[in-house]
Design an enzyme around this catalytic site. Sequence first.
Site, mmCIF file in Angstrom:
data_model
loop_
_atom_site.group_PDB
_atom_site.id
_atom_site.type_symbol
_atom_site.label_atom_id
_atom_site.label_comp_id
_atom_site.label_asym_id
_atom_site.label_seq_id
_atom_site.Cartn_x
_atom_site.Cartn_y
_atom_site.Cartn_z
ATOM 1 N N GLY A 148 41.738 49.335 44.763
ATOM 2 C CA GLY A 148 42.929 49.001 45.529
ATOM 3 C C GLY A 148 42.722 48.944 47.029
ATOM 4 N N SER A 149 41.513 48.559 47.470
ATOM 5 C CA SER A 149 41.330 48.476 48.926
ATOM 6 C C SER A 149 42.150 47.320 49.511
ATOM 7 C CB SER A 149 39.849 48.345 49.298
ATOM 8 O OG SER A 149 39.323 47.122 48.856
ATOM 9 N N ASN A 150 42.340 46.253 48.742
ATOM 10 C CA ASN A 150 43.215 45.172 49.238
ATOM 11 C C ASN A 150 44.671 45.633 49.281
ATOM 12 O OD1 ASN A 150 41.900 42.491 49.856
ATOM 13 N ND2 ASN A 150 40.880 43.009 47.937
ATOM 14 N N LEU A 173 42.477 42.293 36.718
ATOM 15 C CA LEU A 173 41.511 41.571 35.898
ATOM 16 C C LEU A 173 42.086 40.980 34.614
ATOM 17 C CD1 LEU A 173 38.432 43.955 36.285
ATOM 18 C CD2 LEU A 173 38.972 41.868 37.544
ATOM 19 N N HIS A 189 40.541 35.963 45.614
ATOM 20 C CA HIS A 189 39.300 35.835 44.841
ATOM 21 C C HIS A 189 38.114 35.862 45.810
ATOM 22 C CE1 HIS A 189 36.826 34.690 41.405
ATOM 23 N NE2 HIS A 189 36.159 33.942 42.252
HETATM 24 C C1 GRF Z 1 38.256 42.001 45.445
HETATM 25 O O1 GRF Z 1 36.970 41.510 45.690
HETATM 26 C C2 GRF Z 1 39.146 40.869 45.003
HETATM 27 O O2 GRF Z 1 38.831 39.651 45.607
HETATM 28 C C3 GRF Z 1 38.861 40.774 43.543
HETATM 29 O O3 GRF Z 1 38.693 42.108 43.137
HETATM 30 C C4 GRF Z 1 38.291 42.927 44.235
HETATM 31 C C5 GRF Z 1 39.306 44.029 44.363
HETATM 32 O O4 GRF Z 1 38.931 45.050 45.192
HETATM 33 N N1 GRF Z 1 39.857 40.003 42.876
HETATM 34 P P1 GRF Z 1 39.992 46.199 45.541
HETATM 35 O O5 GRF Z 1 40.454 46.841 44.249
HETATM 36 O O6 GRF Z 1 41.115 45.586 46.297
HETATM 37 O O7 GRF Z 1 39.217 47.186 46.376
#
Ligand code: GRF
Length: 232
Positions: A13-15, A87, A106
């Site tokens: 969940g870093s995004n 996913l 992505h």
């Molecule tokens: C990211 O690289 C995103 O592009 C892909 O999965 C990864 C998620 O990373 N769909 P996080 O869980 O947000 O750290």
Amino acid sequence: MPKRLAVLCSGGGSNLQAILDHLAALGDARAADVVLVASDREMAGALLRATRESIPAVAMDRAVRTTGMADLLAQHRIDLIALAGYLRFIPNDVTEAFRGRIVNIHPSLLPAFGGPGMYGHHVHEAVLAAGVRVSGATAHFVDAAYDRGPVIAQWPVPVFADDTADTLAARVLAVEHAMYPAVVQAVAQGDIALGGNGRVHGPPLTCPPSHFALSGDAHGASLALTITRGAH
Ligand code: GRF
């Protein structure tokens, strides 16, 4: 009124964190509030991040993430969905109901290195195996096909000769953290929208020049990435 945003994640969940930080920094100018974090994995780090911030965090079992997802979103009165490392397939009733209101990030320049099986390190390994010199991050609206929806923004990332899947993934992820929150804000604000013709309307949200600098560094006279935001 800020839009009610759900973020769906399978991993760390870093995004999600980048979105939370960006919206918090915008204060009253933010166009969305994260009001639900949902995951197909009970142990996803994203759920812990949500709980820490007192945001409802839901681990979806098979029933909830398939036939039950629309109900879950309705219960939380969701206006907008951001997939952030989620996913699983999104059920068709959800992608249809949320047309133009569901986005994904992505870690490659789609349509290259996307589609079923292209996630996480698989993407970056395929990029390195293909020998391309530029990869990047793509944000797009989600439709019924994996990684095929209309593109909102694409920011490039250089690929270096000594890259591993891990080093490339880290460089791309840092760009995702800068790009995706801006995309979420722009879509929530209505600055960027999906037209009836399937085209994306609004500014291209190009990569700010501050993220890149031309320099001759350890990698030779190449485009060296200057990350201006902290790591998450
Ligand atoms: C990211 O690289 C995103 O592009 C892909 O999965 C990864 C998620 O990373 N769909 P996080 O869980 O947000 O750290």
